[in-house]
Design a protein around this motif. Structure first.
Motif, short mmCIF file in Angstrom:
data_model
loop_
_atom_site.label_atom_id
_atom_site.label_comp_id
_atom_site.label_asym_id
_atom_site.label_seq_id
_atom_site.Cartn_x
_atom_site.Cartn_y
_atom_site.Cartn_z
N ARG A 1 0.98 -1.20 0.06
CA ARG A 1 0.08 -0.11 0.12
C ARG A 1 0.89 1.12 0.11
NH1 ARG A 1 -1.53 1.70 5.78
NH2 ARG A 1 0.04 0.59 6.90
N ASP A 2 2.01 1.40 0.23
CA ASP A 2 3.13 2.26 0.21
C ASP A 2 3.67 2.62 -0.74
OD1 ASP A 2 2.13 3.08 3.09
OD2 ASP A 2 3.72 1.68 3.92
N GLY A 3 3.70 1.42 -1.89
CA GLY A 3 4.50 1.79 -2.89
C GLY A 3 4.99 0.27 -3.48
N ALA A 4 6.28 0.30 -3.50
CA ALA A 4 6.96 -1.14 -3.95
C ALA A 4 8.27 -1.03 -3.57
CB ALA A 4 7.07 -1.10 -5.37
N VAL A 5 8.95 -2.27 -3.23
CA VAL A 5 10.17 -2.38 -2.81
C VAL A 5 10.94 -3.20 -3.59
CG1 VAL A 5 11.51 -3.51 -1.05
CG2 VAL A 5 9.37 -2.21 -0.47
N LEU A 6 12.18 -2.87 -4.43
CA LEU A 6 12.80 -3.45 -5.37
C LEU A 6 14.35 -4.19 -4.49
CD1 LEU A 6 14.07 -4.16 -8.28
CD2 LEU A 6 15.34 -2.06 -8.28
N VAL A 7 14.31 -5.28 -4.39
CA VAL A 7 15.30 -6.01 -3.77
C VAL A 7 16.33 -6.44 -4.69
CG1 VAL A 7 16.04 -7.94 -2.26
CG2 VAL A 7 13.80 -6.63 -1.73
N ALA A 8 17.45 -5.68 -4.66
CA ALA A 8 18.42 -6.09 -5.82
C ALA A 8 19.72 -6.81 -5.37
CB ALA A 8 18.92 -5.02 -6.45
N TRP B 1 17.71 -2.95 -0.81
CA TRP B 1 16.48 -2.74 -0.61
C TRP B 1 16.18 -1.48 -1.22
CZ3 TRP B 1 18.88 -5.55 2.99
CH2 TRP B 1 18.26 -6.86 3.20
N ILE B 2 15.41 -1.05 -2.21
CA ILE B 2 15.05 0.27 -2.47
C ILE B 2 13.44 0.23 -2.51
CG2 ILE B 2 15.31 1.78 -4.34
CD1 ILE B 2 17.61 0.09 -5.37
N ARG B 3 13.04 1.42 -1.74
CA ARG B 3 11.74 1.63 -1.38
C ARG B 3 11.23 2.72 -2.72
NH1 ARG B 3 6.84 0.18 0.13
NH2 ARG B 3 7.49 -0.56 1.73
N LEU B 4 10.32 2.27 -3.26
CA LEU B 4 9.86 3.28 -4.52
C LEU B 4 8.37 3.90 -3.87
CD1 LEU B 4 10.40 0.99 -7.59
CD2 LEU B 4 12.03 2.71 -6.60
N ASP B 5 8.35 4.95 -3.73
CA ASP B 5 7.17 5.75 -3.49
C ASP B 5 6.03 5.63 -4.73
OD1 ASP B 5 7.69 7.58 -5.25
OD2 ASP B 5 7.90 9.14 -3.55
N VAL C 1 6.38 4.44 -8.67
CA VAL C 1 5.72 3.15 -9.24
C VAL C 1 5.04 3.71 -10.27
CG1 VAL C 1 4.14 1.59 -8.99
CG2 VAL C 1 5.81 1.97 -7.09
N ASP C 2 4.32 4.87 -10.39
CA ASP C 2 3.48 5.38 -11.55
C ASP C 2 4.50 5.70 -12.60
OD1 ASP C 2 1.04 6.51 -12.77
OD2 ASP C 2 2.23 8.70 -12.60
N TYR C 3 5.67 6.45 -12.23
CA TYR C 3 6.72 6.60 -13.56
C TYR C 3 6.96 5.41 -14.17
CZ TYR C 3 11.05 7.89 -15.58
OH TYR C 3 12.20 8.01 -16.56
N MET C 4 7.43 4.40 -13.44
CA MET C 4 7.90 3.21 -13.91
C MET C 4 6.71 2.51 -14.87
SD MET C 4 10.20 1.58 -10.94
CE MET C 4 10.88 0.17 -11.88
N GLN C 5 5.62 2.50 -14.35
CA GLN C 5 4.67 1.84 -15.29
C GLN C 5 4.46 2.49 -16.56
OE1 GLN C 5 1.30 2.14 -12.25
NE2 GLN C 5 1.44 -0.14 -11.95
N ARG C 6 4.49 3.99 -16.48
CA ARG C 6 4.28 4.72 -17.63
C ARG C 6 5.45 4.48 -18.43
NH1 ARG C 6 5.11 9.80 -16.52
NH2 ARG C 6 5.20 9.52 -14.28
N ARG C 7 6.68 4.22 -18.07
CA ARG C 7 7.79 4.24 -18.90
C ARG C 7 7.73 2.60 -19.53
NH1 ARG C 7 12.56 6.96 -18.99
NH2 ARG C 7 12.72 5.59 -21.01
#
Length: 60
Positions: free
Chosen positions: A22-29, A42-46, A50-56
């Motif tokens: 519910r707070d966005g997303a987490v990328l674990v690399a 661990w990179i937290r994406l607000d 997330v909206d930017y990544m979906q558009r791209r």
């Protein structure tokens, strides 16, 4: 104010997971550097990120 952090992490991502909540997303690399050392980040994406990544991704 300078937005560039004092810590720099380099390496090649060889495995990653992307999980949403519910707070966005987490990328674990998982990365491996030139010396063979393995790291995990661990990179937290607000929600805006997330909206930017979906558009791209939809542009492809």
């Amino acid at each position: 104010m300078n937005d560039v952090p004092d810590v720099e992490i380099t390496g090649t991502v060889y495995k990653m997971t992307f999980q949403t909540d519910r707070d966005g997303a987490v990328l674990v690399a998982y990365t491996k550097d030139d010396g063979g050392r393995i790291g995990r980040s661990w990179i937290r994406l607000d929600l805006a990120a997330v909206d930017y990544m979906q558009r791209r991704l939809s542009e492809r």
